[in-house]
Design a protein around this motif. Structure first.
Motif, PDB file in Angstrom:
ATOM      1  N   ARG A 181       0.831  -1.196   0.000  1.00 26.52           N
ATOM      2  CA  ARG A 181       0.000   0.000   0.000  1.00 26.52           C
ATOM      3  C   ARG A 181       0.870   1.252   0.000  1.00 26.52           C
ATOM      4  NH1 ARG A 181      -3.807  -0.399   4.768  1.00 26.52           N
ATOM      5  NH2 ARG A 181      -4.414  -2.242   3.572  1.00 26.52           N
ATOM      6  N   GLY A 182       0.695   2.079  -1.019  1.00 23.92           N
ATOM      7  CA  GLY A 182       1.394   3.349  -1.056  1.00 23.92           C
ATOM      8  C   GLY A 182       2.838   3.284  -1.500  1.00 23.92           C
ATOM      9  N   GLU A 183       3.347   2.096  -1.789  1.00 21.68           N
ATOM     10  CA  GLU A 183       4.737   1.985  -2.218  1.00 21.68           C
ATOM     11  C   GLU A 183       4.859   2.248  -3.721  1.00 21.68           C
ATOM     12  OE1 GLU A 183       7.096   1.788  -0.202  1.00 21.68           O
ATOM     13  OE2 GLU A 183       5.965   1.251   1.605  1.00 21.68           O
ATOM     14  N   THR A 184       5.969   2.869  -4.112  1.00 22.12           N
ATOM     15  CA  THR A 184       6.208   3.150  -5.525  1.00 22.12           C
ATOM     16  C   THR A 184       6.630   1.880  -6.244  1.00 22.12           C
ATOM     17  OG1 THR A 184       6.894   5.413  -5.020  1.00 22.12           O
ATOM     18  CG2 THR A 184       7.569   4.514  -7.148  1.00 22.12           C
ATOM     19  N   MET A 185       5.931   1.579  -7.326  1.00 21.26           N
ATOM     20  CA  MET A 185       6.244   0.397  -8.128  1.00 21.26           C
ATOM     21  C   MET A 185       7.248   0.784  -9.208  1.00 21.26           C
ATOM     22  SD  MET A 185       3.803  -1.578  -6.755  1.00 21.26           S
ATOM     23  CE  MET A 185       3.233  -2.869  -7.841  1.00 21.26           C
ATOM     24  N   LEU A 186       8.354   0.080  -9.264  1.00 22.49           N
ATOM     25  CA  LEU A 186       9.402   0.354 -10.248  1.00 22.49           C
ATOM     26  C   LEU A 186       9.241  -0.607 -11.419  1.00 22.49           C
ATOM     27  CD1 LEU A 186      12.378   0.708  -7.730  1.00 22.49           C
ATOM     28  CD2 LEU A 186      10.824   2.491  -8.559  1.00 22.49           C
ATOM     29  N   HIS A 187       8.979  -0.059 -12.606  1.00 19.06           N
ATOM     30  CA  HIS A 187       8.695  -0.858 -13.797  1.00 19.06           C
ATOM     31  C   HIS A 187       9.854  -0.770 -14.787  1.00 19.06           C
ATOM     32  CE1 HIS A 187       4.292  -1.372 -13.009  1.00 19.06           C
ATOM     33  NE2 HIS A 187       4.488  -0.267 -12.315  1.00 19.06           N
ATOM     34  N   SER A 188      10.031  -1.816 -15.582  1.00 22.10           N
ATOM     35  CA  SER A 188      10.949  -1.805 -16.720  1.00 22.10           C
ATOM     36  C   SER A 188      10.129  -1.753 -18.000  1.00 22.10           C
ATOM     37  CB  SER A 188      11.832  -3.058 -16.709  1.00 22.10           C
ATOM     38  OG  SER A 188      12.499  -3.198 -17.946  1.00 22.10           O
ATOM     39  N   LEU A 189      10.429  -0.790 -18.859  1.00 23.02           N
ATOM     40  CA  LEU A 189       9.715  -0.692 -20.137  1.00 23.02           C
ATOM     41  C   LEU A 189      10.016  -1.895 -21.028  1.00 23.02           C
ATOM     42  CD1 LEU A 189      10.202   3.114 -20.935  1.00 23.02           C
ATOM     43  CD2 LEU A 189       8.203   1.985 -19.942  1.00 23.02           C
ATOM     44  N   ALA A 190      11.148  -2.554 -20.786  1.00 20.81           N
ATOM     45  CA  ALA A 190      11.495  -3.734 -21.586  1.00 20.81           C
ATOM     46  C   ALA A 190      10.682  -4.958 -21.172  1.00 20.81           C
ATOM     47  CB  ALA A 190      12.993  -4.032 -21.452  1.00 20.81           C
ATOM     48  N   ARG A 191      10.090  -4.917 -19.969  1.00 16.57           N
ATOM     49  CA  ARG A 191       9.307  -6.053 -19.463  1.00 16.57           C
ATOM     50  C   ARG A 191       8.033  -5.491 -18.822  1.00 16.57           C
ATOM     51  NH1 ARG A 191      12.853 -10.896 -18.156  1.00 16.57           N
ATOM     52  NH2 ARG A 191      10.995 -11.508 -17.015  1.00 16.57           N
ATOM     53  N   PRO A 192       7.117  -4.957 -19.627  1.00 18.30           N
ATOM     54  CA  PRO A 192       5.968  -4.213 -19.086  1.00 18.30           C
ATOM     55  C   PRO A 192       4.939  -5.072 -18.371  1.00 18.30           C
ATOM     56  CG  PRO A 192       5.767  -4.460 -21.469  1.00 18.30           C
ATOM     57  CD  PRO A 192       7.134  -4.964 -21.107  1.00 18.30           C
ATOM     58  N   ASP A 193       4.934  -6.380 -18.590  1.00 19.04           N
ATOM     59  CA  ASP A 193       3.883  -7.222 -18.018  1.00 19.04           C
ATOM     60  C   ASP A 193       4.261  -7.878 -16.691  1.00 19.04           C
ATOM     61  OD1 ASP A 193       2.365  -6.718 -20.310  1.00 19.04           O
ATOM     62  OD2 ASP A 193       3.261  -8.414 -21.369  1.00 19.04           O
TER      63      ASP A 193
END
Length: 294
Positions: free
Chosen positions: A185-197
């Motif tokens: 809850r409330g934590e920032t999710m760090l995403h990779s554009l190379a692995r969007p799913d």
């Protein structure tokens, strides 16, 4: 008039590349045949020139900052090309053998480069020229012998061998104190554009509602997302084999027990079916197999 920016200072850049690749000032000093103090001065000179911090100390360990990780990923193929150019000039007389390999930057930095020193110790007669790119391998247009590619491994015209399993785990720096199982809850999710799913697949498997809007930051590669997690900027979804060292050292922790096996979507070593592999490629492929088993 030539409006191109001047090149960065080359000796400090060389010191940074060695230090970032080895994550050790003393090892970089040994490689460059200078003192650790000289390497530290050169790195500080480059940081002053660029106006950014490239390294930081985390629990006594030297780590790249986000800016440092990005810069190193760009420099590695440049320095490999320089080494190849020098080896090629000498090799015409000495008979040295060159093997050209391409890899995505994340796999190169997080898995391959830390292991390449053992290949060079075993096969001093083979010079590996490593370049990085995330675009699909194209052996009809590129002058490469083999390459590493992310996907499911069923590419036409290529023979492949799987390198690492695709176990997805959320990871974060211990400073975030994500101790409560089952909460995100409330934590920032760090995403990779190379692995969007990857995040959505893990959240679904863990039973989290997908429609909930969560703070997020997105990075071009997983390499940058992992570095952001190490620096405490949020929670990254990581391929466990690529962050095992940080988990073992305690730089990263797994705040959730669920590990999602995404099956065949992972990194593969590939080479063309219509071309007889060189002896150098066979040797490298066999060496990779020994590293995968470790």
């Amino acid at each position: 008039m030539d409006r191109r920016q001047p090149l960065p200072p080359l000796n400090p850049t060389r010191a940074f590349e060695a230090t970032g690749r080895l994550l050790s000032i003393s090892k970089a000093a040994d490689e460059l045949a200078v003192t650790p103090a000289a390497v530290s001065r050169q790195v500080r000179t480059l940081e002053t020139y660029l106006g950014v911090a490239l390294f930081e100390r985390v629990k006594g360990r030297l780590e790249l900052t986000s800016a440092g990780a990005r810069y190193l990923a760009e420099l590695i193929p440049i320095f490999e090309s320089l080494r190849y150019a020098a080896d090629s000039a000498r090799g015409r007389e000495s008979g040295s053998r060159v093997l050209k390999i391409r890899s995505p930057a994340t796999f190169a930095v997080r898995w391959l480069i830390p292991r390449l020193a053992s290949f060079h110790r075993l096969h001093k007669e083979i010079d590996v020229q490593l370049t990085t790119s995330s675009v699909p391998l194209d052996f009809t247009r590129e002058e490469i012998d083999g390459g590493i590619q992310l996907g499911v491994g069923n590419w036409p015209g290529l023979r492949v061998e799987r390198l690492i399993p695709n176990i997805l785990v959320p990871v974060a720096a211990p400073s975030l104190k994500l101790k409560a199982q089952g909460k995100l809850r409330g934590e920032t999710m760090l995403h990779s554009l190379a692995r969007p799913d990857d995040w959505s697949l893990w959240l679904k498997a863990a039973g989290f509602p997908l429609h909930v809007k969560r703070p997020a930051m997105r990075y071009e590669t997983s390499l940058l997302a992992y570095q952001a997690a190490i620096e405490g900027h949020g929670v990254a979804i990581a391929q466990k084999a690529l962050i095992r060292a940080e988990l073992d050292s305690g730089q990263l922790v797994q705040p959730f027990r669920l590990e999602l096996d995404r099956g065949g979507y992972t990194y593969y070593f590939a080479w063309p079916t219509g071309r007889r592999p060189s002896e150098e490629l066979k040797i490298f492929r066999d060496w990779l197999a020994t590293q995968v088993q470790v």
